[in-house]
Write an enzyme that holds these catalytic residues in place. Structure first.
Site, PDB file in Angstrom:
ATOM      1  N   ILE A  24       0.826  -1.218   0.000  1.00  0.00           N
ATOM      2  CA  ILE A  24       0.000   0.000   0.000  1.00  0.00           C
ATOM      3  C   ILE A  24       0.858   1.266   0.000  1.00  0.00           C
ATOM      4  CG2 ILE A  24      -0.380   0.299   2.505  1.00  0.00           C
ATOM      5  CD1 ILE A  24      -2.982   0.591  -0.340  1.00  0.00           C
ATOM      6  N   SER A  46      12.261   1.251   6.304  1.00  0.00           N
ATOM      7  CA  SER A  46      12.047  -0.059   5.696  1.00  0.00           C
ATOM      8  C   SER A  46      13.133  -1.011   6.168  1.00  0.00           C
ATOM      9  CB  SER A  46      12.099   0.067   4.170  1.00  0.00           C
ATOM     10  OG  SER A  46      12.203  -1.204   3.594  1.00  0.00           O
ATOM     11  N   ARG A  47      12.698  -2.194   6.586  1.00  0.00           N
ATOM     12  CA  ARG A  47      13.671  -3.191   7.042  1.00  0.00           C
ATOM     13  C   ARG A  47      14.291  -3.911   5.873  1.00  0.00           C
ATOM     14  NH1 ARG A  47       9.704  -6.762  10.057  1.00  0.00           N
ATOM     15  NH2 ARG A  47       8.977  -6.595   7.922  1.00  0.00           N
ATOM     16  N   LYS A  68      -5.307   1.638   8.011  1.00  0.00           N
ATOM     17  CA  LYS A  68      -6.320   0.834   8.681  1.00  0.00           C
ATOM     18  C   LYS A  68      -5.806  -0.594   8.828  1.00  0.00           C
ATOM     19  CE  LYS A  68      -7.607  -2.074   6.176  1.00  0.00           C
ATOM     20  NZ  LYS A  68      -7.713  -2.994   5.018  1.00  0.00           N
ATOM     21  N   ASP A  93      -9.497  -8.140   7.041  1.00  0.00           N
ATOM     22  CA  ASP A  93      -8.625  -7.052   6.569  1.00  0.00           C
ATOM     23  C   ASP A  93      -9.322  -6.273   5.445  1.00  0.00           C
ATOM     24  OD1 ASP A  93      -5.849  -5.704   6.473  1.00  0.00           O
ATOM     25  OD2 ASP A  93      -6.194  -6.334   4.404  1.00  0.00           O
TER      26      ASP A  93
HETATM   27  P1  NAP Z   1       2.576  -5.496   3.068  1.00  0.00           P
HETATM   28  O1  NAP Z   1       2.628  -5.481   1.582  1.00  0.00           O
HETATM   29  O2  NAP Z   1       2.844  -6.761   3.791  1.00  0.00           O
HETATM   30  O3  NAP Z   1       3.560  -4.358   3.559  1.00  0.00           O
HETATM   31  C1  NAP Z   1       3.758  -4.035   4.905  1.00  0.00           C
HETATM   32  C2  NAP Z   1       5.200  -3.559   5.067  1.00  0.00           C
HETATM   33  O4  NAP Z   1       5.393  -3.185   6.422  1.00  0.00           O
HETATM   34  C3  NAP Z   1       6.209  -4.661   4.781  1.00  0.00           C
HETATM   35  O5  NAP Z   1       6.550  -4.671   3.409  1.00  0.00           O
HETATM   36  C4  NAP Z   1       7.365  -4.263   5.637  1.00  0.00           C
HETATM   37  O6  NAP Z   1       8.064  -3.288   4.914  1.00  0.00           O
HETATM   38  C5  NAP Z   1       6.724  -3.552   6.821  1.00  0.00           C
HETATM   39  N1  NAP Z   1       6.599  -4.450   7.981  1.00  0.00           N
HETATM   40  C6  NAP Z   1       6.082  -5.686   8.012  1.00  0.00           C
HETATM   41  N2  NAP Z   1       6.114  -6.178   9.256  1.00  0.00           N
HETATM   42  C7  NAP Z   1       6.667  -5.222  10.019  1.00  0.00           C
HETATM   43  C8  NAP Z   1       6.991  -5.155  11.383  1.00  0.00           C
HETATM   44  N3  NAP Z   1       6.720  -6.154  12.221  1.00  0.00           N
HETATM   45  N4  NAP Z   1       7.567  -4.034  11.826  1.00  0.00           N
HETATM   46  C9  NAP Z   1       7.816  -3.018  10.997  1.00  0.00           C
HETATM   47  N5  NAP Z   1       7.549  -3.040   9.677  1.00  0.00           N
HETATM   48  C10 NAP Z   1       6.967  -4.134   9.205  1.00  0.00           C
HETATM   49  O7  NAP Z   1       1.151  -4.986   3.576  1.00  0.00           O
HETATM   50  P2  NAP Z   1       0.226  -3.890   2.895  1.00  0.00           P
HETATM   51  O8  NAP Z   1      -0.740  -4.540   1.979  1.00  0.00           O
HETATM   52  O9  NAP Z   1       1.017  -2.760   2.399  1.00  0.00           O
HETATM   53  O10 NAP Z   1      -0.635  -3.487   4.170  1.00  0.00           O
HETATM   54  C11 NAP Z   1      -0.119  -2.681   5.197  1.00  0.00           C
HETATM   55  C12 NAP Z   1      -1.303  -2.080   5.948  1.00  0.00           C
HETATM   56  O11 NAP Z   1      -2.063  -1.300   5.005  1.00  0.00           O
HETATM   57  C13 NAP Z   1      -2.251  -3.137   6.498  1.00  0.00           C
HETATM   58  O12 NAP Z   1      -2.741  -2.740   7.741  1.00  0.00           O
HETATM   59  C14 NAP Z   1      -3.400  -3.175   5.493  1.00  0.00           C
HETATM   60  O13 NAP Z   1      -4.620  -3.507   6.091  1.00  0.00           O
HETATM   61  C15 NAP Z   1      -3.402  -1.743   4.997  1.00  0.00           C
HETATM   62  N6  NAP Z   1      -3.947  -1.598   3.638  1.00  0.00           N
HETATM   63  C16 NAP Z   1      -3.557  -2.423   2.630  1.00  0.00           C
HETATM   64  C17 NAP Z   1      -4.129  -2.286   1.362  1.00  0.00           C
HETATM   65  C18 NAP Z   1      -3.741  -3.155   0.194  1.00  0.00           C
HETATM   66  O14 NAP Z   1      -4.435  -3.112  -0.847  1.00  0.00           O
HETATM   67  N7  NAP Z   1      -2.676  -3.917   0.243  1.00  0.00           N
HETATM   68  C19 NAP Z   1      -5.081  -1.305   1.139  1.00  0.00           C
HETATM   69  C20 NAP Z   1      -5.386  -0.443   2.159  1.00  0.00           C
HETATM   70  C21 NAP Z   1      -4.828  -0.607   3.410  1.00  0.00           C
HETATM   71  P3  NAP Z   1       9.643  -3.243   4.948  1.00  0.00           P
HETATM   72  O15 NAP Z   1      10.118  -4.597   4.543  1.00  0.00           O
HETATM   73  O16 NAP Z   1       9.919  -2.166   3.967  1.00  0.00           O
HETATM   74  O17 NAP Z   1      10.030  -2.920   6.347  1.00  0.00           O
END
Ligand code: NAP
Length: 313
Positions: A13, A35-36, A89, A167
């Site tokens: 996101i 970013s990790r 969210k 989610d």
């Molecule tokens: P994602 O692709 O898994 O990305 C989350 C990122 O957060 C990971 O790439 C990692 O980035 C970092 N991360 C993961 N675990 C962590 C930890 N324990 N501590 C610190 N950093 C951590 O997930 P996403 O889809 O972007 O979703 C993230 C949030 O946005 C969720 O709450 C989701 O509900 C919300 N969201 C997602 C979407 C969607 O379409 N995907 C839409 C709206 C809202 P680094 O490796 O760079 O650290």
């Protein structure tokens, strides 16, 4: 005034929405990323928020795009450093930790925005206005998507606190709580949980409110196009249908209006306004409904779920 931002968690996101929207927004500037996994972007990247705040460029606010697990601790760190906070969210893992965060921000006089992106879909406000002076008898949510298409490799989703199908389902609940003129609750729920996972892959909720009955069906096992529909029926039998997550609207049998989605542009406009006004916005009702669903739910064990793109960390 331009607000400088530190973006934390550079996943799907952050890449797809936050970064491009910030880049185009006149009131914001991306100053740093946490970013990790060492992403390559055109601003300084730090491994932890602590390092970014101590050694990075000065920022006004922190945008938290990690999974929900670390969100509250990161927000507390930002507030302690005097930075405003934009929460993706859901705002927290639990209702009580989100409430505590809101209280902390209030005491510190810091702006916190618990964002619900689906509320900024093109026809949500039209639906709210349609519903506001009516008695709504029925609400039906049908929210189905292919988890492998929308959440590939997201193991956190299946761990405790990851919410599974809630989610995306919480997006529907964020719209419903915005457009209904009355409060709604969850009275029954069935959660289908894969044998090898902690969180549900599908959920079926019975909703109730004053004069209102409803049902919310969430399913990650859709293999065709996603379905993100909400249908309201008023006391006279008139209907309103929001589809495509709020990017399409039909009233009764009328023609279907569609508009391009710009949810994140809307979110950042709202954040800019909150920062300017020095106030917070934290509506926890969608999170509360999910928590309530888990409390009343009957759990059914279903076929294991395997994600071919999952990479163990
Ligand atoms: P994602 O692709 O898994 O990305 C989350 C990122 O957060 C990971 O790439 C990692 O980035 C970092 N991360 C993961 N675990 C962590 C930890 N324990 N501590 C610190 N950093 C951590 O997930 P996403 O889809 O972007 O979703 C993230 C949030 O946005 C969720 O709450 C989701 O509900 C919300 N969201 C997602 C979407 C969607 O379409 N995907 C839409 C709206 C809202 P680094 O490796 O760079 O650290």
């Amino acid at each position: 005034m331009t607000y400088r931002l530190c973006l934390v968690g550079y996943g799907k996101i952050a890449r797809d929405q936050h970064h491009p929207v910030i880049a185009e927004h006149a009131r914001f500037e991306l100053a740093s990323v946490v970013s990790r996994s060492g992403v390559l972007v055109d601003v300084p990247v730090f491994e932890t928020l602590g390092q970014a705040l101590a050694d990075g460029p000065e920022v006004d606010a922190v945008v938290l795009c990690t999974p929900p697990g670390p969100r509250v601790a990161l927000a507390e760190q930002a507030i302690a450093a005097g930075k405003a906070v934009f929460l993706e969210k859901p705002p927290a893992l639990t209702v009580s930790s989100a409430e505590a965060l809101g209280a902390l921000a209030f005491e510190a006089g810091i702006t916190v925005f618990a964002s619900w992106h689906s509320r900024f879909a093109p026809f949500v406000e039209t639906a709210r206005i349609w519903a506001e002076d009516r008695r709504i008898d029925e609400a039906q949510i049908n929210w189905r998507e292919d988890v492998l298409k929308w959440h590939p490799g997201q193991d956190w989703l299946w761990q405790p606190g990851g919410m599974g199908v809630f989610d995306p389902g919480i997006n529907a609940l964020s719209i419903l709580t915005e457009i209904l003129p009355v409060e709604v609750g969850v009275s029954e729920a069935i959660l289908n949980v894969p044998k090898n996972r902690a969180m549900p892959i599908a959920a079926d909720l019975v909703l109730s409110g004053p004069d209102l009955t409803g049902r919310a069906q969430f399913d990650f096992r859709e293999t065709g196009d996603e379905v993100w529909d909400i249908r309201l029926t008023d006391a006279r039998g008139e209907t309103l249908t929001l589809s495509k997550g709020g990017a399409a609207l039909q009233i009764g049998d009328g023609f279907v209006r569609e508009a391009p989605e710009q949810e994140y542009r809307g979110l950042y406009d709202r954040f800019a306004q909150l920062l300017y006004d020095g106030v917070s916005e934290m509506d926890l009702r969608p999170l509360q409904l999910v928590a309530d669903a888990f409390m009343v739910a009957e759990r059914h064990s279903v076929a294991p779920f395997h994600d071919p793109s999952s990479v163990p960390r």
